[in-house]
Each structure stands twice: as C-alpha cells, then as structure tokens.
Design a protein around this motif. Sequence first.
Motif, PDB file in Angstrom:
ATOM      1  N   LYS C 308       5.250  -1.445 -10.637  1.00 55.19           N
ATOM      2  CA  LYS C 308       4.003  -0.677 -10.773  1.00 55.19           C
ATOM      3  C   LYS C 308       4.206   0.828 -10.571  1.00 55.19           C
ATOM      4  O   LYS C 308       3.333   1.621 -10.912  1.00 55.19           O
ATOM      5  CB  LYS C 308       2.919  -1.222  -9.836  1.00 55.19           C
ATOM      6  CG  LYS C 308       3.171  -1.057  -8.352  1.00 55.19           C
ATOM      7  CD  LYS C 308       2.051  -1.734  -7.558  1.00 55.19           C
ATOM      8  CE  LYS C 308       2.402  -1.891  -6.090  1.00 55.19           C
ATOM      9  NZ  LYS C 308       2.630  -0.625  -5.368  1.00 55.19           N
ATOM     10  N   ASP C 309       5.349   1.193 -10.029  1.00 53.82           N
ATOM     11  CA  ASP C 309       5.621   2.616  -9.876  1.00 53.82           C
ATOM     12  C   ASP C 309       6.476   3.174 -11.017  1.00 53.82           C
ATOM     13  O   ASP C 309       6.898   4.321 -10.985  1.00 53.82           O
ATOM     14  CB  ASP C 309       6.319   2.873  -8.531  1.00 53.82           C
ATOM     15  CG  ASP C 309       5.463   2.381  -7.379  1.00 53.82           C
ATOM     16  OD1 ASP C 309       4.239   2.628  -7.416  1.00 53.82           O
ATOM     17  OD2 ASP C 309       6.005   1.732  -6.469  1.00 53.82           O
ATOM     18  N   GLY C 310       6.731   2.330 -12.003  1.00 54.91           N
ATOM     19  CA  GLY C 310       7.476   2.799 -13.166  1.00 54.91           C
ATOM     20  C   GLY C 310       8.984   2.732 -13.001  1.00 54.91           C
ATOM     21  O   GLY C 310       9.726   3.236 -13.843  1.00 54.91           O
ATOM     22  N   ASN C 311       9.456   2.090 -11.934  1.00 52.45           N
ATOM     23  CA  ASN C 311      10.893   1.911 -11.765  1.00 52.45           C
ATOM     24  C   ASN C 311      11.380   0.742 -12.614  1.00 52.45           C
ATOM     25  O   ASN C 311      10.713  -0.282 -12.701  1.00 52.45           O
ATOM     26  CB  ASN C 311      11.240   1.610 -10.300  1.00 52.45           C
ATOM     27  CG  ASN C 311      10.756   2.702  -9.381  1.00 52.45           C
ATOM     28  OD1 ASN C 311      11.006   3.884  -9.639  1.00 52.45           O
ATOM     29  ND2 ASN C 311      10.035   2.305  -8.332  1.00 52.45           N
ATOM     30  N   MET C 312      12.550   0.883 -13.218  1.00 51.58           N
ATOM     31  CA  MET C 312      13.131  -0.226 -13.958  1.00 51.58           C
ATOM     32  C   MET C 312      13.677  -1.247 -12.968  1.00 51.58           C
ATOM     33  O   MET C 312      14.402  -0.884 -12.044  1.00 51.58           O
ATOM     34  CB  MET C 312      14.256   0.266 -14.877  1.00 51.58           C
ATOM     35  CG  MET C 312      13.822   1.259 -15.970  1.00 51.58           C
ATOM     36  SD  MET C 312      12.502   0.690 -17.085  1.00 51.58           S
ATOM     37  CE  MET C 312      13.261  -0.737 -17.855  1.00 51.58           C
ATOM     38  N   VAL C 313      13.334  -2.509 -13.170  1.00 57.26           N
ATOM     39  CA  VAL C 313      13.844  -3.581 -12.299  1.00 57.26           C
ATOM     40  C   VAL C 313      14.286  -4.734 -13.183  1.00 57.26           C
ATOM     41  O   VAL C 313      13.815  -4.897 -14.300  1.00 57.26           O
ATOM     42  CB  VAL C 313      12.759  -4.074 -11.309  1.00 57.26           C
ATOM     43  CG1 VAL C 313      12.418  -3.000 -10.283  1.00 57.26           C
ATOM     44  CG2 VAL C 313      11.508  -4.525 -12.039  1.00 57.26           C
TER      45      VAL C 313
END
Lengths: 349, 349, 349, 349
Positions: C308-313
């Motif tokens: 939700k914070d735009g980090n790639m996971v």
Amino acid sequence: MSNSFGNIFTITTFGESHGEAIGGVIGGCPSGIEIDIEAVQNELNRRKPGQSKIVTQRKEPDEVQFLSGIFEGKTTGASIGFIIKNVHQRSNDYFHIKDSFRPSHADYTYTKKYGHRDYRGGGRTSARETANWVVGGAVAKQVIPSIKIHAYTSSVGDLFLEKPYQDLDFSKIEDNIVRCPDDAIAEQMILKIDKIRKQGDTIGGTVTCVIQNVPVGLGEPIFDKLHAQLGKAMLSINAVKGFEYGSGFCGAKMRGSEHNDMFNADGSTKSNLSGGIQGGISNGMDIYFRVAFKPVATIMQAQQTIDKDGNMVEMHGKGRHDPCVVPRAVPIVEAMAALVLADFTLLNK
Amino acid sequence: MSNSFGNIFTITTFGESHGEAIGGVIGGCPSGIEIDIEAVQNELNRRKPGQSKIVTQRKEPDEVQFLSGIFEGKTTGASIGFIIKNVHQRSNDYFHIKDSFRPSHADYTYTKKYGHRDYRGGGRTSARETANWVVGGAVAKQVIPSIKIHAYTSSVGDLFLEKPYQDLDFSKIEDNIVRCPDDAIAEQMILKIDKIRKQGDTIGGTVTCVIQNVPVGLGEPIFDKLHAQLGKAMLSINAVKGFEYGSGFCGAKMRGSEHNDMFNADGSTKSNLSGGIQGGISNGMDIYFRVAFKPVATIMQAQQTIDKDGNMVEMHGKGRHDPCVVPRAVPIVEAMAALVLADFTLLNK
Amino acid sequence: MSNSFGNIFTITTFGESHGEAIGGVIGGCPSGIEIDIEAVQNELNRRKPGQSKIVTQRKEPDEVQFLSGIFEGKTTGASIGFIIKNVHQRSNDYFHIKDSFRPSHADYTYTKKYGHRDYRGGGRTSARETANWVVGGAVAKQVIPSIKIHAYTSSVGDLFLEKPYQDLDFSKIEDNIVRCPDDAIAEQMILKIDKIRKQGDTIGGTVTCVIQNVPVGLGEPIFDKLHAQLGKAMLSINAVKGFEYGSGFCGAKMRGSEHNDMFNADGSTKSNLSGGIQGGISNGMDIYFRVAFKPVATIMQAQQTIDKDGNMVEMHGKGRHDPCVVPRAVPIVEAMAALVLADFTLLNK
Amino acid sequence: MSNSFGNIFTITTFGESHGEAIGGVIGGCPSGIEIDIEAVQNELNRRKPGQSKIVTQRKEPDEVQFLSGIFEGKTTGASIGFIIKNVHQRSNDYFHIKDSFRPSHADYTYTKKYGHRDYRGGGRTSARETANWVVGGAVAKQVIPSIKIHAYTSSVGDLFLEKPYQDLDFSKIEDNIVRCPDDAIAEQMILKIDKIRKQGDTIGGTVTCVIQNVPVGLGEPIFDKLHAQLGKAMLSINAVKGFEYGSGFCGAKMRGSEHNDMFNADGSTKSNLSGGIQGGISNGMDIYFRVAFKPVATIMQAQQTIDKDGNMVEMHGKGRHDPCVVPRAVPIVEAMAALVLADFTLLNK
C-alpha cells in the motif's frame, strides 16, 4: 421492492414474529465509520417488550448480531447483514386466529391477498419488524452524528402535552416509562394507560419528533421531498393514521400573512411554521413533525368477528399486548427519521 | 429518481413555470387501452388558472399534446410522452425575486442547494408542475375505470364541511367554484376567499378524498403500504403540511374498543375507521383521507425579507396568484391518488 | 442498491468470505409455492468447494438456513431471509495480503475506493458471495418450474466443445467433474486443468447456457431487454469478461440474408441465430448464450507486486484456490439466469 | 421502469419512429454546468441518417429542442426535458408489415406481448430511439469533461482492424464515413458495405470503445459493477449480440500467469488485460470493450414470412435502411458509455 427503504442508504428486511429470526441488510453505508454496537443495542432495548408495566409483558431479549460489513469495528462500505433471533415465542397464543380474522388487524387482507398466511404472532404484519428498523436507524444515526433526532410522546388519548417543543428538556424523555419529557403530564399518561390496560382496552396517542442541526439542502425536489419521504417513513409504521409537519393541519386554518416565516439576515427565520423545510428541502431550521397512532387493535375483551368461511365467531384477545403503542413507538419514529436523514445526506454529497 | 413516481405505472416529469414547455413520460401503461384525450384535457381544465374569480387570474390554456405511446386511439404499451406548452408567461413579474428570497417559498433552499436558480415564476418549484401530474392521473384513471376517486374541498380556513362524506353528493362537487359539494358551505367559502383576496392575503384549507370500489388486496407490505404511498403522493403536492387517513389524528384519541371495525359475514366492516386499509392493504371498504394545505406564501402585502447577500429588503407580491390553493388542488389530489391506485393495481396482477 | 438484483423478484445480499455468515433477502416471491429446500441445498452443493480434485480443496459445508417467508413448507409472499454460515475459514492464509495488492484482484480498487478493507479471503469481493445467488436462483427455479435452464462447460483454455447444444444430452452434465456433457472432451478438460494446477497456474474457460420452454413475451423494451438483463447478470459474476447470445460475435461477421431467422407458420423459426430473443423479448425459441471467464488471478507462483505504500514486494499465492473457475461457475450461471427469468415472468403477468 | 436508465444521472425516454416526436427526461444532472447545445447537436448529426452513401438515405434533421432544466445556458439541477421532432416520415413504406412479421425483427414478439402495435417504421422498436440516448450521452459527456470516450468501427463482416487501440489516432475516426481510424482498412470497409448494399443485403460488424482518464474508484460492487452496467448499456442498443471488455473471450483461453496485470509502483499496471476494471471498479487504466452488431434484418430481397394469421407470405424490404449499422452505432456506443460513466461518477462523489 416493498421490503426495502431508501435510495442510497437503504434497509431491506425480512422476518416474521414467530419465525427463527428477523433481520435485514443495510446498504450504502459509507466505509470507515466506527460502529458503536452497544448504542445500537441500547436503541433496541428502548423498543423491546417487557421494559415496563405499561407495555406488553412479552420477554424478548432482542439481541442484534451483525454478520457482515463491519471489520475491526469499522464499516467497510460493504452491505451490513444482521439478525435478531426470535425467542420465547408462544405460538399457541395465536392458534385461535389461525382461521379467524381479528378486527382491525391485517389478518383478513393478508389472507385475501396471499392465501397462505403465517398467523403466528401476526407473522410478517407484526410490529416486531420494526426492531429491524431500529437497528437500521441506530446505524444511520452514526452516519450523521451531528444531526440530533428527538422523539417523545406528545399525547395519550385526550391527554396532550401542550408545551411547544422549545420549552422541553429532551434529556428527560427517558426519565419516565411513557417517554414524555414533562413529568407531570407523563404521570397522568402512565395512570391513564394503566387504567385502560386493566379494563382490557387500549388507547391511541401521538409522537412528536424534532430534528435539529440539519444542514441546509437536504431533500430532493418534486417526488422525493424531505417531508414526503419522512411522511412515507412514518406511515410505514404499524398503527399510524396521520402525519403532519411544521404547522400541519393547524396551518390549513391560517392566513398567509400570519403563516409566512420572516427571514433573519443570516437566512434563518424568525418563526418556523414551515417546520424546517421549504419546497421539500431543509432550510437549516428545526424540523418537527407529529405522528398519530391508533389504539392497538388487540383488546382483552370479547369481540364478534368472522372466520375464513364467513361464520360469525366470538374472539377474545390472548397473548401479551401493548395497551398503548406510543411509548415503544418513540425509538421507532426516531429510527425511521434517521434512515431518511442519512439517505438524503448521502444523496446530497 | 426524484422526478419519477411509481413502481410499475410511472410518471417522470420535467418543466419550469416559464420555460418553453412542461411535460413528462408515463411508463408501464398497459397496451390496448382506449385513451379519451378529451377527458384528460377536462382534468387539466379543472386545474388550470383563470377559471373563476377565486383563483389566480393568469391565463394558461394548458393544452396537453401526446407525442407517443398512443396509436389509433389506443395505448401500445410503449411509454407515453406528452408536453404542455407554456404561454402567456410574464417573467417580468418575477424579476424582483431574482436576487431576493420570498418568505416561506423555496427560493432560499433552492439557491443554497443548487446555486443557479431559474427564478421566473418559481421555476421548477412552481405548482405548475402539478399539471403534469394531472395528465398522468387522468391516464391512470382510464387504466382503472372501475375505481372511483372523488376529492372535494372540506375546509377553507376555519370554515369546515362537517358532514361525513357518506352524506354528500359527489356529483355536486363541480357545481361551484370552490369544489365543495354542499351549496351552503360552498357559498361561505367563496365569500371568505374573495374577502381575503381583496385584503391581499391568502388562506389555507383541506381537501378530502374518497376512493370507492377498490378491490381487496391493493398495496404492498412493510414499506409500500397503500396509505404510505398515498401519503407520500399527497405530501409531494406543493403547500401540503399534513395527511391523515381513516380515523386519522382523531383516532389517536380513541380506545381500541371503540376504534375497531367489526366484520360483517361477507368480510366488509360495520364501521370503517380503518379507512379501507388494514396492514397497508385495501380491504374493499371506501378509502378516505384528508390533506392539509397551508396558505399560499405569496401575499399582496409588503413583507420584509433578505436578498442573497443577506441585506434586508422590502418585497411586495407581484403577479397573479391564488388566494387559496384548495379549489385547484382538488383535481391534483385526485390525480395523485389515481397514479397510486393504478400502480398498485398493476403490481397486484 | 448495488447489493440488490431484480425488479419484482429480487435478491439483496450481504457477507464476506471470512465473516460470520453470508446471506440475503429474496423479495417478491409469490405466495403458495412449495419450496423444496433439499433442491436448494443440492444447487449449493454443486457450487461448493472441495467437491473434486480440479476445484479448490477448501472445505465449506455451505448449508443454507431459511429464516423467514416459508411457513408450513410454502411461501407466504413475505420476504425470504436466509444465511449460510462461514466455517473452516483460514484467515491466516490471507495475512500476507493485508497490506499488499494481489495482481488482477480487487484489492487495489477496494482499498482506493473504501480505504478500510476486509482482506480476509477477499472479503466482499470473494466469489463466496455467489453462494447467495445460488440460493436465490434455486428458489427462482421453483417459481418458474416449466422453464428449463441448463448450463455447461463449453471450453477450457483452447479446448472447445464444438458440438452445437442441440447435439448434447444435458442429463450428462453432472456425469463428470468438469460439467461438460461430452465425455471425451470432458476427460481432456479434466486432464488439462489438473496439469495446470500442478504447475501452480490457472486457466480460463467458457460456460454455455441454454434456456428452454420459455413463453413468448418475456423481457421489456428499451432498457430492460431480456438479453441485456441476462448480460448484466452474467457480467456480475466474478471473473467474467464477456457475454454473447444467439449468433454473438460470429453474427457480426454475417450477412442479413444468412442471419435472418425465417418463420414457420406457427411463429417458431427455422433457424435461431436470434437466440430466442427479438427486440429484447423472448420469441418462444431456445435462449442460449455464452459467458467468458478469465483465468483465476491467484496462482501458486511467485509474482512481483506492490504494497500500500508503493513498495515492490514478492508475493506467493497461499490458500486453497480453483485452478479453473468454470466447473463451479456452471450452477452460478444457471442461478443468475433463473433470477432473471423469474423476474421477467412476474413482470409479465 | 424499462424506459429509464441510470441510478443518479438518469434518462427516461419515449417516442416512436413515426410518431410526432421522440424525446426524454434527463434526471440528476448537477446544477451549474454550462451546456454546449451545439456539441449535443453535433453528436446527433454523427448519428443521423443520410450522412453518407453507406448509411440509410432517409432525411431526418434530428434537431434537439431542450425544454427545461437549462437556464441562462447553465443547468439548474432540475430535470432536463427534450424532444426531437419526427419529420419526413414515410409511413406508407411500412404498410406492408402492418399484418406481417419481418424476419428477425421485433414485429412478432411485440404483437404477441402487446397485441396493439404501432407498425410504422418499427414503432417503439425502431433504433430511432437511440437518438434520445445520444442527447443524454452528449449531456453526460459535459458532466464528466475530463473523461475521454472514443468509439470506432473495428470490424465490418470479416474485415478486421487488427491494430491495438494504442496504435490508433482517435482524431482520425471522423475522417472517413465508416468511422474507422485506419485509412486503408476504412477504405476496404466502405467498399465492402457499398457492394453489399448494391446486392440488397446487409452486413454485421463490431465497435470498439476506449475510455481514458477515468479516476480510480468508479463502479459499485456486486450487482452494479462498472463493466456489468456498461454491458447492459451496450446490450440495450438495437442489433447488439455480444459484449466483451479487456481480454474478453480471448482471456478465456489464457493462463493466469500470462493474464495477470503486474503493478507498477504507482498503482498503474504494466499490461491491461483487466480492461481498466478490477472487481467491478475502475483502477485508473484505460477501459476498453468491444460490441458485436448483427447484420440489419431488413434486406432488399424477397423473403418468405408469415402474417398474423399464420399464412406464409412473401415480403420484400421497402423503405430506406442501413446496409451496415456500425458507422452510425459509433456515437451511440459513446453516448451509452457516457451515461454509465456520468452516473457512476455522481454515485461516487
């Protein structure tokens, strides 16, 4: 969709008095609202049977169970399903009406319309349905927390609370069992209902509702006028025979020069015979209206009636019934008002 | 869908008082019904301005033009479009309200809600809209020809027609310009309205409506009760402040033992305090209800009011207005009742 | 009313995958219909997880409980409330998606639209909701017993059942776990799904539905055409990407001289490229349509996505999911078709 | 309400091909919007007959007249009534179908359903109705000016525009009479239609529609999914046989590992097989869908058919008809898409 009410914020209900459970689906509730479930239960407790000597002595816990739409205490925007289990029903109390029609009840019209009727406790025609509305209304109140809705008993039979609502202290409504915020009148009302109950009879009354802190602009033109929808909501309540808002029927006796509400510079009005609504749209002043309830049709006296074959039969009220519906109607009136106000608030965004 | 009314038999309307035309779309009308267009026009003539000295002297021919849905004189099942052209408007009569708010009109609420307002003749808030309803109702009447709907003026100010409707001759309603079927009372009412008109003032009144020959079973449970929908319909009419059916507000003073309607062997009832509806569904007895109209807000007297910037200004009524809305409201009440009855008749098939 | 479907015969639903229960309210069901509850449960069993090796291995008993509207085995005309309890949920299987968005799921759009999301099992976006529809459809089928509705798997990936429906024996649909009434093709489909499942992948497919014995005249003109409502119903089902009826997309390649269906003397047609509907209204011929389902988005392979914070996971499918939705979609397609047909049948009375 | 479309932003229509006028009521349009009436007329001109050699040669000016809801060039929040007069009708061209049923037209089903039929020009079943939708859609576009809607002809018979929409220049759509933004293909399509027309035959085709700049969050869960409502809108258009969005029927052949759209860090996706919608709600990517149109049923060749008494008769197409509906369907598809998008935009506020 005769089991649904509302356009955006909606309630769809089901349930018979002596079925397994009643319940409903609340639709259109915005997400992210913290739901105080205890507050919902409190509203149900205000409506529930057995709470005092002047209402029916049936014992129904009326515990609401929410099944969906609330996650970690907050609404998700999904529809909110709920049920209220039916317990302590005494269906045998109704066996005598299986094939006969109680006067001024819906037994006759339901039988003619549907053929097959659940007679136990009045089935779908029972005012038990209104417990669903109280749940819906209690959620609606939490959607519009700044709007204040206060209903109270304003007459029982020919006993009237004559004071204008501005002179009343709404915090006293729950101080007595008849829900009239004037102690002296309340006492007389209670005595009256108790006396009539002992006579095996019932009595009508009125509920007045005041809605404060309403923003300007709620309500839609033409066929969804705010007062028209409020009227429909109130006329949906069992036993209601009339609805008036603002000056109401008295207004029909007046002249324009005395009825018109003059403006103050800020857009508020000096008088408020309009009842907070002009052209179907709230003007920011208090909304107030009055609802007339007929006497409960089930009396503890012998009555002549007919059975389904048209034979005359004698019938005697059985079961545990309200001598006067008005004290328990107060939270129902508030609930329906809340449903209407929440709906128009969301439409108006 | 605040411009639509009805579930199956529907009307959707448009139009401002001083626009080019008003009109609407009637949906759900069954096919094969011969439409008597003259009968529709006759209903419009009953509503139209300028028909007598006690109503507004505006001249509006109010000619209905049907544009679709009727072929070779009969309905096709397709939606019925119609318009009524606006002619003889005097928009200048309204220039003084362009930036000011008439007391107890919808000018203020519409301005707050919509920002941009057609002030000419009241725009969309004008009771001119009810001409559309009269067209819809006149078609509805032809869908349910066996049901008889009669409305009449039952009070003007504090002048009441006290006789129960059973003692009245409905064929006399159109015999006088106030539409009260009792000659003596009618004359007093006319004098009263005329006197008030000369004083530049207005007066309220009530309309009573009686619906006869209704089959058992019309109306839906819970939220589409027959009387709730009738109430909503009536509360949609401009200037209405209250609605009661059957025993109404008087019923709230009564006891169950006196209020209950006892059955005859054939399912009819000896009394009819229920007003022909039990549990929201017609029981075959006469339906009757009463509608309260406030005095017209436009008076021919100086009034203090505010403009859109909150400055106090003096305003004087201009234009041609009704001193009492009730005589012209009679056909409107009938029309809305017909729309409701036709809708439930089709739902009940 | 985005949780409701239908005009007269309606369903209103609630429930999340991992909440306490899902359920709904069926409205507008005529009275006096004997409800075969076992037949309803059988339809649910056709949809339920864990029924074969080619569907999800979740174990959900999916037992329907009716709470109202049925009395002594027959409908009363009152709304029918029902619930299906959620059991054996493994909410921990979804903890990894609490703050991340599964590709081609609704996690992202729900989070953006509603802010507060019930992530467990997909919450309200879960196809578990369709169990409610199967209940509604199973009741609907009993309202229109003469109309026969048969759906079947007509393709899995690029494996197509090429035979026209007229050459199929619908009684064989339930003979195999993929619900394709041709044994040879069915076997290939099963092998294909099983192989793809072992690869941790998923595959799309199509369902064809045939509705027989439809009376002439169902459907409404303009915006409630029978095929438009069928299309909306099918496009409401999770994972559906397309709908075509009659000649469908192939019809768009044809000429009028080859596409027109010639009449027989009795009003039936020699060919049926129209798919049983002309101008939105049934013509008495078989209705048939095809529904396209995309491959299930949850795959048992590692995928890159965002939180939700735009980090790639990196995300890896967990839980128990269908490798191909089509076999379990067959009863859902039938249920939605039944809801549409029952609704138009009641509208057409 | 089969003549109405939409929940908040609504259109309700009326009118037969050879009646006096068609028209409608647009409801729920917000106030204060400047309406460019010329832009509305331009959309009508794109749809109107006689605009080129490959469409019907009927001459209909199709001039829209707005009757209400717009004041001083801006919407007032009131319903917008409009009419389009019918002129140059040649009802005699239809006299031969008075008692006979054209193959693959709605003559038969309307006669069976309604009994009394306006046969002139197809009556209510005529695609002339879609001119009303174009008016509604042109107003809707002005309510959501930032959303861009582009439809174009993507196939005629077996001639396909194979290029993905990303490779097309939408500004070229109006450059040719078939409304295909690829000149070479367009030329072939025009030749094909012209050839088929000369043979007295007709041909089907498809329209592709792309909607860009859509905010995240439009669409409602469960039964009012954005793509379900788009599908219903498209399937309401005359002659439509199929609808697919995103990967559509091709998606049903794919695997999850190839079909899933991977996220970028900003929430956009690398691929867009989802077609801009996940779980029924827009995700901000382009929405695209394809609509299949059957060949026009009226051909200029002799066909065997039946009359209302079941006698076989020979019929020959008369009147002025389209050899291919697709070029004129382009603005209709856009209009219906605009109605859906405006409606969900207002619901989402």
